[in-house]
Design a protein around this motif. Structure first.
Motif, PDB file in Angstrom:
ATOM      1  N   PRO A 192      22.744 -46.175  39.030  1.00  0.00           N
ATOM      2  CA  PRO A 192      23.684 -47.245  39.504  1.00  0.00           C
ATOM      3  C   PRO A 192      25.117 -46.431  39.630  1.00  0.00           C
ATOM      4  O   PRO A 192      25.304 -45.933  38.922  1.00  0.00           O
ATOM      5  N   THR A 193      25.477 -46.623  40.832  1.00  0.00           N
ATOM      6  CA  THR A 193      26.981 -46.268  40.974  1.00  0.00           C
ATOM      7  C   THR A 193      28.046 -47.473  40.840  1.00  0.00           C
ATOM      8  O   THR A 193      27.608 -48.437  40.926  1.00  0.00           O
ATOM      9  N   GLU A 194      29.188 -46.992  40.847  1.00  0.00           N
ATOM     10  CA  GLU A 194      30.178 -48.185  40.915  1.00  0.00           C
ATOM     11  C   GLU A 194      30.214 -49.175  41.840  1.00  0.00           C
ATOM     12  O   GLU A 194      30.128 -50.341  41.947  1.00  0.00           O
ATOM     13  N   ASN A 195      29.465 -48.835  43.012  1.00  0.00           N
ATOM     14  CA  ASN A 195      29.320 -49.801  44.257  1.00  0.00           C
ATOM     15  C   ASN A 195      28.021 -49.290  44.851  1.00  0.00           C
ATOM     16  O   ASN A 195      27.893 -49.741  46.263  1.00  0.00           O
ATOM     17  N   GLY A 196      27.012 -48.949  44.390  1.00  0.00           N
ATOM     18  CA  GLY A 196      25.699 -48.888  44.802  1.00  0.00           C
ATOM     19  C   GLY A 196      24.743 -48.192  43.931  1.00  0.00           C
ATOM     20  O   GLY A 196      24.614 -48.474  42.891  1.00  0.00           O
ATOM     21  N   ILE A 197      23.862 -47.363  44.552  1.00  0.00           N
ATOM     22  CA  ILE A 197      22.646 -46.806  43.733  1.00  0.00           C
ATOM     23  C   ILE A 197      22.534 -45.333  44.562  1.00  0.00           C
ATOM     24  O   ILE A 197      22.826 -45.220  45.614  1.00  0.00           O
ATOM     25  N   SER A 198      22.073 -44.522  43.628  1.00  0.00           N
ATOM     26  CA  SER A 198      21.737 -43.002  44.044  1.00  0.00           C
ATOM     27  C   SER A 198      20.373 -42.766  43.527  1.00  0.00           C
ATOM     28  O   SER A 198      20.209 -43.054  42.339  1.00  0.00           O
ATOM     29  N   LEU A 199      19.374 -42.447  44.220  1.00  0.00           N
ATOM     30  CA  LEU A 199      18.369 -41.705  43.546  1.00  0.00           C
ATOM     31  C   LEU A 199      17.555 -40.641  44.640  1.00  0.00           C
ATOM     32  O   LEU A 199      17.966 -40.514  45.554  1.00  0.00           O
ATOM     33  N   ASP A 200      16.620 -40.173  43.838  1.00  0.00           N
ATOM     34  CA  ASP A 200      15.907 -39.043  44.551  1.00  0.00           C
ATOM     35  C   ASP A 200      14.395 -39.637  44.429  1.00  0.00           C
ATOM     36  O   ASP A 200      13.980 -40.552  43.698  1.00  0.00           O
ATOM     37  N   LEU A 201      13.730 -39.379  45.584  1.00  0.00           N
ATOM     38  CA  LEU A 201      12.299 -39.823  45.661  1.00  0.00           C
ATOM     39  C   LEU A 201      11.460 -38.703  46.205  1.00  0.00           C
ATOM     40  O   LEU A 201      11.956 -37.735  46.737  1.00  0.00           O
ATOM     41  N   ALA A 202      10.244 -39.089  45.898  1.00  0.00           N
ATOM     42  CA  ALA A 202       9.189 -37.729  46.427  1.00  0.00           C
ATOM     43  C   ALA A 202       7.947 -38.739  46.832  1.00  0.00           C
ATOM     44  O   ALA A 202       7.412 -39.855  46.180  1.00  0.00           O
ATOM     45  N   LEU A 203       7.438 -38.509  47.958  1.00  0.00           N
ATOM     46  CA  LEU A 203       6.111 -38.875  48.557  1.00  0.00           C
ATOM     47  C   LEU A 203       5.159 -37.765  49.311  1.00  0.00           C
ATOM     48  O   LEU A 203       5.650 -36.815  49.683  1.00  0.00           O
ATOM     49  N   PRO A 204       3.968 -38.086  49.264  1.00  0.00           N
ATOM     50  CA  PRO A 204       3.098 -37.397  50.085  1.00  0.00           C
ATOM     51  C   PRO A 204       3.656 -36.844  51.367  1.00  0.00           C
ATOM     52  O   PRO A 204       3.842 -37.903  52.186  1.00  0.00           O
ATOM     53  N   ALA A 205       3.638 -35.679  51.924  1.00  0.00           N
ATOM     54  CA  ALA A 205       4.262 -35.362  53.094  1.00  0.00           C
ATOM     55  C   ALA A 205       3.236 -35.603  54.287  1.00  0.00           C
ATOM     56  O   ALA A 205       1.991 -35.343  54.110  1.00  0.00           O
TER      57      ALA A 205
END
Length: 156
Positions: free
Chosen positions: A42-55
């Motif tokens: 969670p950031t001051e005004n949102g969210i940051s994340l990494d994701l991975a899925l089958p290509a």
């Protein structure tokens, strides 16, 4: 490829904004499309994340069997009526692609509407546009799942 999608939620904008910055909600969104998430911050005004899925098989020669990406969603401070504007950026790793969208969250009747507009581009000569079209259904599904996961989250 243009992005233009809308979701309607049965909650006020402040509650929807809280949902959209809740790491557990994003875990559920991506789990529903077969992806995993990590580094959810969670950031001051949102969210940051990494994701991975089958290509998708069409890009496996470029990225391998797994497509990884980084996502940032940031919101401006709410207006007096609770509405907000924001920005969604998704950067796939290992390929010259990027999704940049503007987000809006507004009250609508007894609930709220979230709208994303923007563009997804793959900058590979000759095949980039074809790959964008191939990716279209995957992006659309990810946005549709936000509606489904949001309905469940807000009902709980």
């Amino acid at each position: 490829m243009d992005i233009n999608t809308t979701a309607q939620f049965a909650a006020a904008p402040d509650r929807v904004a809280a949902m959209m910055t809740d790491p557990q909600w994003w875990v559920d969104v991506y789990r529903r499309i077969g992806a995993t998430t990590s580094n959810i911050t969670p950031t001051e005004n949102g969210i940051s994340l990494d994701l991975a899925l089958p290509a998708p098989h069409q890009v496996q020669k470029i990225v391998g069997e797994t497509l990884a990406a980084h996502q940032d969603l940031t919101w401006e401070a709410p207006a007096a009526d609770g509405s907000r504007t924001g920005e969604l950026i998704i950067n796939p790793k290992g390929m010259p692609a990027r999704a940049v969208g503007h987000a809006s969250l507004v009250a609508d009747g007894p609930g709220s509407v979230v709208t994303y507009t923007g563009e997804f581009t793959i900058s590979i000569p000759v095949v980039g546009k074809k790959l964008e079209k191939t990716a279209g259904p995957y992006l659309t599904r990810a946005f549709d799942v936000q509606q489904e996961a949001g309905n469940d989250y807000l009902a709980g």
